[in-house]
Design a protein around this motif. Structure first.
Motif, PDB file in Angstrom:
ATOM      1  N   ASP A   1     -91.609 -45.240  -4.571  1.00 11.20           N
ATOM      2  CA  ASP A   1     -90.756 -45.892  -5.565  1.00 11.20           C
ATOM      3  C   ASP A   1     -91.443 -46.166  -6.894  1.00 11.20           C
ATOM      4  N   SER A   2     -92.453 -46.976  -6.898  1.00  9.12           N
ATOM      5  CA  SER A   2     -93.079 -47.319  -8.176  1.00  9.12           C
ATOM      6  C   SER A   2     -94.595 -47.250  -8.119  1.00  9.12           C
ATOM      7  N   LEU A   3     -95.139 -46.726  -7.036  1.00  8.34           N
ATOM      8  CA  LEU A   3     -96.590 -46.681  -6.891  1.00  8.34           C
ATOM      9  C   LEU A   3     -97.253 -45.839  -7.979  1.00  8.34           C
ATOM     10  N   GLU A   4     -96.672 -44.708  -8.312  1.00  9.43           N
ATOM     11  CA  GLU A   4     -97.267 -43.841  -9.329  1.00  9.43           C
ATOM     12  C   GLU A   4     -97.315 -44.544 -10.689  1.00  9.43           C
ATOM     13  N   ASP A   5     -96.259 -45.283 -11.027  1.00 10.67           N
ATOM     14  CA  ASP A   5     -96.266 -46.047 -12.285  1.00 10.67           C
ATOM     15  C   ASP A   5     -97.370 -47.089 -12.263  1.00 10.67           C
ATOM     16  N   TYR A   6     -97.479 -47.793 -11.143  1.00  5.45           N
ATOM     17  CA  TYR A   6     -98.498 -48.829 -11.014  1.00  5.45           C
ATOM     18  C   TYR A   6     -99.904 -48.232 -11.126  1.00  5.45           C
ATOM     19  N   LEU A   7    -100.157 -47.138 -10.431  1.00  4.39           N
ATOM     20  CA  LEU A   7    -101.499 -46.560 -10.419  1.00  4.39           C
ATOM     21  C   LEU A   7    -101.898 -45.907 -11.738  1.00  4.39           C
ATOM     22  N   THR A   8    -100.930 -45.579 -12.572  1.00  2.00           N
ATOM     23  CA  THR A   8    -101.242 -44.968 -13.871  1.00  2.00           C
ATOM     24  C   THR A   8    -101.118 -45.962 -15.025  1.00  2.00           C
ATOM     25  N   LYS A   9    -101.092 -47.237 -14.713  1.00  2.00           N
ATOM     26  CA  LYS A   9    -100.920 -48.255 -15.766  1.00  2.00           C
ATOM     27  C   LYS A   9    -102.070 -48.279 -16.766  1.00  2.00           C
ATOM     28  N   VAL A  10    -103.215 -47.712 -16.409  1.00  2.00           N
ATOM     29  CA  VAL A  10    -104.344 -47.668 -17.336  1.00  2.00           C
ATOM     30  C   VAL A  10    -103.965 -46.973 -18.645  1.00  2.00           C
ATOM     31  N   PHE A  11    -102.996 -46.067 -18.600  1.00  3.72           N
ATOM     32  CA  PHE A  11    -102.587 -45.359 -19.813  1.00  3.72           C
ATOM     33  C   PHE A  11    -101.851 -46.268 -20.796  1.00  3.72           C
ATOM     34  N   LYS A  12    -101.440 -47.422 -20.360  1.00  3.95           N
ATOM     35  CA  LYS A  12    -100.769 -48.373 -21.246  1.00  3.95           C
ATOM     36  C   LYS A  12    -101.761 -49.292 -21.957  1.00  3.95           C
ATOM     37  N   LYS A  13    -103.031 -49.221 -21.564  1.00  3.07           N
ATOM     38  CA  LYS A  13    -104.046 -50.087 -22.165  1.00  3.07           C
ATOM     39  C   LYS A  13    -104.633 -49.396 -23.393  1.00  3.07           C
ATOM     40  N   THR A  14    -104.524 -50.048 -24.520  1.00  2.00           N
ATOM     41  CA  THR A  14    -105.012 -49.445 -25.759  1.00  2.00           C
ATOM     42  C   THR A  14    -106.512 -49.635 -25.958  1.00  2.00           C
ATOM     43  N   SER A  15    -107.141 -50.520 -25.190  1.00  3.12           N
ATOM     44  CA  SER A  15    -108.564 -50.797 -25.375  1.00  3.12           C
ATOM     45  C   SER A  15    -109.463 -49.811 -24.629  1.00  3.12           C
ATOM     46  N   ILE A  16    -108.878 -48.873 -23.904  1.00  2.84           N
ATOM     47  CA  ILE A  16    -109.657 -47.908 -23.120  1.00  2.84           C
ATOM     48  C   ILE A  16    -109.444 -46.523 -23.711  1.00  2.84           C
ATOM     49  N   ASN A  17    -110.551 -45.783 -23.916  1.00  3.91           N
ATOM     50  CA  ASN A  17    -110.420 -44.462 -24.521  1.00  3.91           C
ATOM     51  C   ASN A  17    -109.852 -43.452 -23.521  1.00  3.91           C
ATOM     52  N   LEU A  18    -109.369 -42.350 -24.032  1.00  2.00           N
ATOM     53  CA  LEU A  18    -108.668 -41.359 -23.216  1.00  2.00           C
ATOM     54  C   LEU A  18    -109.574 -40.776 -22.137  1.00  2.00           C
ATOM     55  N   PHE A  19    -110.837 -40.502 -22.454  1.00  2.26           N
ATOM     56  CA  PHE A  19    -111.742 -39.949 -21.434  1.00  2.26           C
ATOM     57  C   PHE A  19    -111.870 -40.898 -20.251  1.00  2.26           C
ATOM     58  N   ASP A  20    -112.060 -42.176 -20.509  1.00  7.36           N
ATOM     59  CA  ASP A  20    -112.201 -43.158 -19.427  1.00  7.36           C
ATOM     60  C   ASP A  20    -110.903 -43.302 -18.638  1.00  7.36           C
ATOM     61  N   LYS A  21    -109.775 -43.186 -19.318  1.00  5.96           N
ATOM     62  CA  LYS A  21    -108.485 -43.229 -18.610  1.00  5.96           C
ATOM     63  C   LYS A  21    -108.365 -42.037 -17.669  1.00  5.96           C
ATOM     64  N   MET A  22    -108.671 -40.845 -18.170  1.00 10.49           N
ATOM     65  CA  MET A  22    -108.582 -39.634 -17.346  1.00 10.49           C
ATOM     66  C   MET A  22    -109.579 -39.686 -16.190  1.00 10.49           C
ATOM     67  N   ASN A  23    -110.749 -40.234 -16.437  1.00  6.24           N
ATOM     68  CA  ASN A  23    -111.796 -40.320 -15.424  1.00  6.24           C
ATOM     69  C   ASN A  23    -111.460 -41.334 -14.330  1.00  6.24           C
ATOM     70  N   SER A  24    -110.432 -42.125 -14.517  1.00  6.09           N
ATOM     71  CA  SER A  24    -110.009 -43.096 -13.504  1.00  6.09           C
ATOM     72  C   SER A  24    -109.298 -42.434 -12.333  1.00  6.09           C
ATOM     73  N   PHE A  25    -109.037 -41.136 -12.421  1.00 11.02           N
ATOM     74  CA  PHE A  25    -108.312 -40.384 -11.392  1.00 11.02           C
ATOM     75  C   PHE A  25    -109.167 -39.204 -10.959  1.00 11.02           C
ATOM     76  N   GLN A  26    -109.498 -39.158  -9.672  1.00 12.85           N
ATOM     77  CA  GLN A  26    -110.314 -38.056  -9.173  1.00 12.85           C
ATOM     78  C   GLN A  26    -109.743 -37.540  -7.856  1.00 12.85           C
ATOM     79  N   PRO A  27    -109.692 -36.228  -7.707  1.00 11.03           N
ATOM     80  CA  PRO A  27    -109.258 -35.682  -6.418  1.00 11.03           C
ATOM     81  C   PRO A  27    -110.335 -35.940  -5.369  1.00 11.03           C
ATOM     82  N   LEU A  28    -109.917 -36.074  -4.129  1.00 15.82           N
ATOM     83  CA  LEU A  28    -110.881 -36.182  -3.044  1.00 15.82           C
ATOM     84  C   LEU A  28    -111.368 -34.781  -2.710  1.00 15.82           C
TER      85      LEU A  28
END
Length: 180
Positions: free
Chosen positions: A141-168
């Protein structure tokens, strides 16, 4: 003199494209479980990542056995790293997919994770340990929105936002360290 606010950032469109792509990837995985791992107060990033990967190794060995050690198979999924400001550390969300149709039912999986966390924690002192976990059956339902909320934070640069997600993968989740 009027004060002006930046109302448009050329990076916001790019960030939203990344967020949409990550959410799409999450929704299209054969995810069975959502596991959240928390760590002791003040544990550094390097150590929390090490404990995460050791736990994944133990779980892989327990479930996949020789297919993990010899055939290179591993539990599929995605890890999401988030800052826990109140504890001055990080916590992780794991989306665990059932690629090989081998994952145990929820009760057995929870017992397995608890046992493997105890094994990981025995190897370290009381400051460097996994403090808690929460295993849930996956819900979309809303887990994907919750887990990607880092993209709504303006104080974090794009590289660090992208690096918050890693495949196993076979070695776990390979995050680039943010704090050296």
């Amino acid at each position: 003199m009027p004060s002006y606010k930046l109302t448009y950032s050329p990076y916001r469109d790019e960030e939203e494209q990344y967020r949409t792509a990550i959410k799409h990837t999450m929704k299209n995985m054969d995810t069975r479980y959502h596991l959240t791992l928390s760590f002791e107060y003040g544990m550094n990033e390097r150590m929390s990542n090490e404990l995460l990967n050791m736990l994944l190794k133990f779980i892989n060995r327990s479930i996949l056995k020789d297919r993990y050690n010899k055939a290179g198979q591993f539990i599929d999924g995605m890890a999401v790293r988030e800052v826990t400001y109140a504890k001055e550390n990080f916590h992780y969300h794991l989306l665990i997919a059932d690629k090989y149709w081998m994952l145990p039912d929820t009760e057995k999986m929870e017992a397995l994770i608890e046992k493997k966390i105890a094994s990981v924690n025995k190897r370290y002192n009381s400051k460097n340990r996994i403090s808690s976990f929460c295993l849930q059956e996956y819900y979309r339902d809303s887990l994907e929105d919750y887990l990607t909320k880092v993209f709504k934070k303006t104080s974090i640069n794009l590289f660090d936002k992208m690096n918050s997600f890693q495949p196993l993968d076979h070695s776990g989740a390979n995050f680039t360290l943010l704090r050296g």
